[in-house]
Design a protein around this motif. Structure first.
Motif, short mmCIF file in Angstrom:
data_model
loop_
_atom_site.label_atom_id
_atom_site.label_comp_id
_atom_site.label_asym_id
_atom_site.label_seq_id
_atom_site.Cartn_x
_atom_site.Cartn_y
_atom_site.Cartn_z
N TRP A 157 38.37 46.77 34.15
CA TRP A 157 39.66 46.75 33.46
C TRP A 157 39.82 47.99 32.59
N THR B 293 45.42 42.68 28.67
CA THR B 293 44.76 42.43 27.39
C THR B 293 45.28 41.16 26.71
N PHE C 252 43.51 38.34 28.29
CA PHE C 252 42.15 38.28 27.74
C PHE C 252 42.14 37.49 26.44
N VAL D 170 38.45 35.98 25.74
CA VAL D 170 37.45 36.94 26.19
C VAL D 170 37.25 37.95 25.06
N ARG E 25 35.13 43.09 27.47
CA ARG E 25 36.25 43.53 28.31
C ARG E 25 35.98 44.84 29.04
N TRP F 160 34.66 44.12 32.41
CA TRP F 160 35.30 43.02 33.15
C TRP F 160 35.98 43.57 34.41
#
Length: 458
Positions: free
Chosen positions: A384, A402, A405, A410, A415, A418
């Protein structure tokens, strides 16, 4: 930590070196700046313990002529003594004491690891006193007041020796060194503490310096006791650093005051310095956090509660993960090809191909770890990036990943690694987080190849 002034300089310095080096296994890397105290360390080690020197390390901060001349002096003197020397110049000169210190310690850490040696510095009794006062001014607690005497892998032979004693030896032995002009600049807090605050406090309260050093010694003893306790409760530290964990019950079983002591110690094992607010939040998290829950603390680090992994004692564990200083690539596909050839691993994730299509029940909206990829269409897999957007049923015009997320809880720390999956150059799947509006796993699509993504964070 009183200064030893009743011994001849030779005897004092040799004894200090022997005491400091006795528990050290293997060689040391000498951190030498070109100033008097570090040049005395270089000369003393070369005289009394040359076999213990792996290398001499000197760092040019790139701040001007003096920094370069000092590094040149160190390199020349080390070579004259027949010692290996490693010299490096900063590529991005800092503009603060904190930036210079961080760059220097990054360099020293790399050199120490390269030689499989501990780093030895020339910090003195006076440096310890100044550090204690500076930490008091910043509101440090017991843990911080140990200052340079805290348990550490760094070897500090001169910590019980005053600058005056080193100056006497430097004159006697005609040690060559350079005086850093920053040592007299009132622009720096340490210099103001040294030349203004400490003399005023000592005048107002004779013996003040010795009292502060005694408090620091007590704090260092307390920290050693805490470290021994933390070691005994089963702390595990990742070989590469940046992660540390311990049984959840070990922290839960203490009082709130005890938890406020243990959390900073556990975080320190992962390289995370916990502030007062972070400590308070983690004390609350100790009893309020369920298995699988996470909390962000100082500097973007994350603390989570998880089940024990294979090879760990059964039960739940608290784990601290330090935020990575390295950012992920700028977003170019890390892998692309046919869906049949999806790599089995990508970062901390595994990709398991399913032999049969999952049932419609298991493909309910909440199961976002499974998806079908269309045979014959180009697929790309990458990490990502901050600008990624995805069109979903809830946001057909597109929405930043985002935000998904955040809704999926998360943590920011995870991140950067990810994965996201693109089908025909369009973002189609963020495993465990969301699927696109036109995700190929919806009914009516041609034959699909099914995958389940399995994270390995916990």
């Amino acid at each position: 930590m009183s200064a030893l002034t009743n011994f001849p300089p030779d005897a004092l310095l040799q004894a200090s070196l022997e005491v400091a080096m006795a528990p050290v296994v293997g060689p040391v890397v000498l951190a030498v700046s070109g100033g008097r105290d570090s040049m005395v360390l270089l000369q003393a080690m070369a005289r009394w313990a040359p076999e213990r020197i792996a290398a001499v390390a000197t760092f040019d901060h790139g701040t001007g002529t003096f920094a370069t001349e000092a590094a040149s002096l160190v390199a020349a003197e080390a070579r004259r003594l027949g010692l290996s020397v490693v010299r490096e110049r900063s590529r991005a000169p800092g503009h603060s004491e904190a930036a210079w210190r961080a760059a220097r310690w990054d360099f020293l850490g790399r050199i120490g690891r390269a030689f499989k040696a501990r780093v030895a510095t020339a910090h003195t009794r006076d440096d310890q006193l100044e550090t204690v006062i500076m930490r008091l001014l910043r509101g440090a607690g017991t843990r911080g007041l140990a200052a340079l005497a805290a348990p550490s892998s760094v070897v500090r032979p001169w910590l019980g020796v005053s600058r005056a004693e080193l100056a006497r030896w430097a004159v006697t032995e005609q040690v060559t060194y350079l005086e850093d002009p920053m040592n007299i600049s009132r622009a720096f807090l340490r210099v103001r503490v040294r030349h203004e605050l400490l003399p005023a406090l000592e005048t107002a309260t004779p013996g003040f310096s010795d009292q502060m050093l005694a408090i620091a010694d007590q704090a260092a003893t307390w920290r050693r006791d805490v470290e021994q306790y933390v070691e005994a409760i089963g702390v595990a530290v990742a070989p590469t650093g940046g992660r540390a964990s311990c049984p959840a019950a070990a922290i839960e079983s203490t009082t709130r005051e005890g938890q406020a002591v243990l959390w900073p110690a556990l975080c320190a094992r992962a390289g995370v310095t916990l502030d007062a607010k972070g400590t308070r939040e983690l004390v609350k998290f100790t009893t309020g956090g369920r298995c699988g829950s996470r909390i962000l603390v100082s500097g973007g680090a994350v603390v989570l509660r998880r089940r024990a992994a294979a090879g760990e004692p059964p039960g739940e564990r608290f784990e601290v993960r330090r935020a990575s200083s390295k950012r992920s690539p700028a977003g170019a596909p890390a892998w692309s090809g046919a869906p049949e050839a999806l790599p089995p691993r990508f970062g901390p994730f595994r990709w398991r191909r399913l032999l049969t299509a999952p049932s419609s029940e298991s493909l309910a909206e909440q199961d976002l770890w499974t998806m079908g990829l269309p045979r014959g269409e180009p697929v790309a897999l990458r990490v990502w990036t901050a600008g990624d957007r995805i069109r979903t049923a809830g946001a057909p015009a597109g929405r930043r990943v985002t935000r998904y997320f955040s809704e999926a809880h998360v943590p920011a720390l995870d991140r950067s690694t990810w994965p996201v999956v693109l089908v025909d150059n369009e973002l189609a799947w963020v495993p465990g987080v969301c699927r696109a509006l036109a995700a190929p796993s919806r009914p009516g699509r041609p034959e699909l190849i099914w995958y389940r993504c399995e994270p390995e964070f916990d």
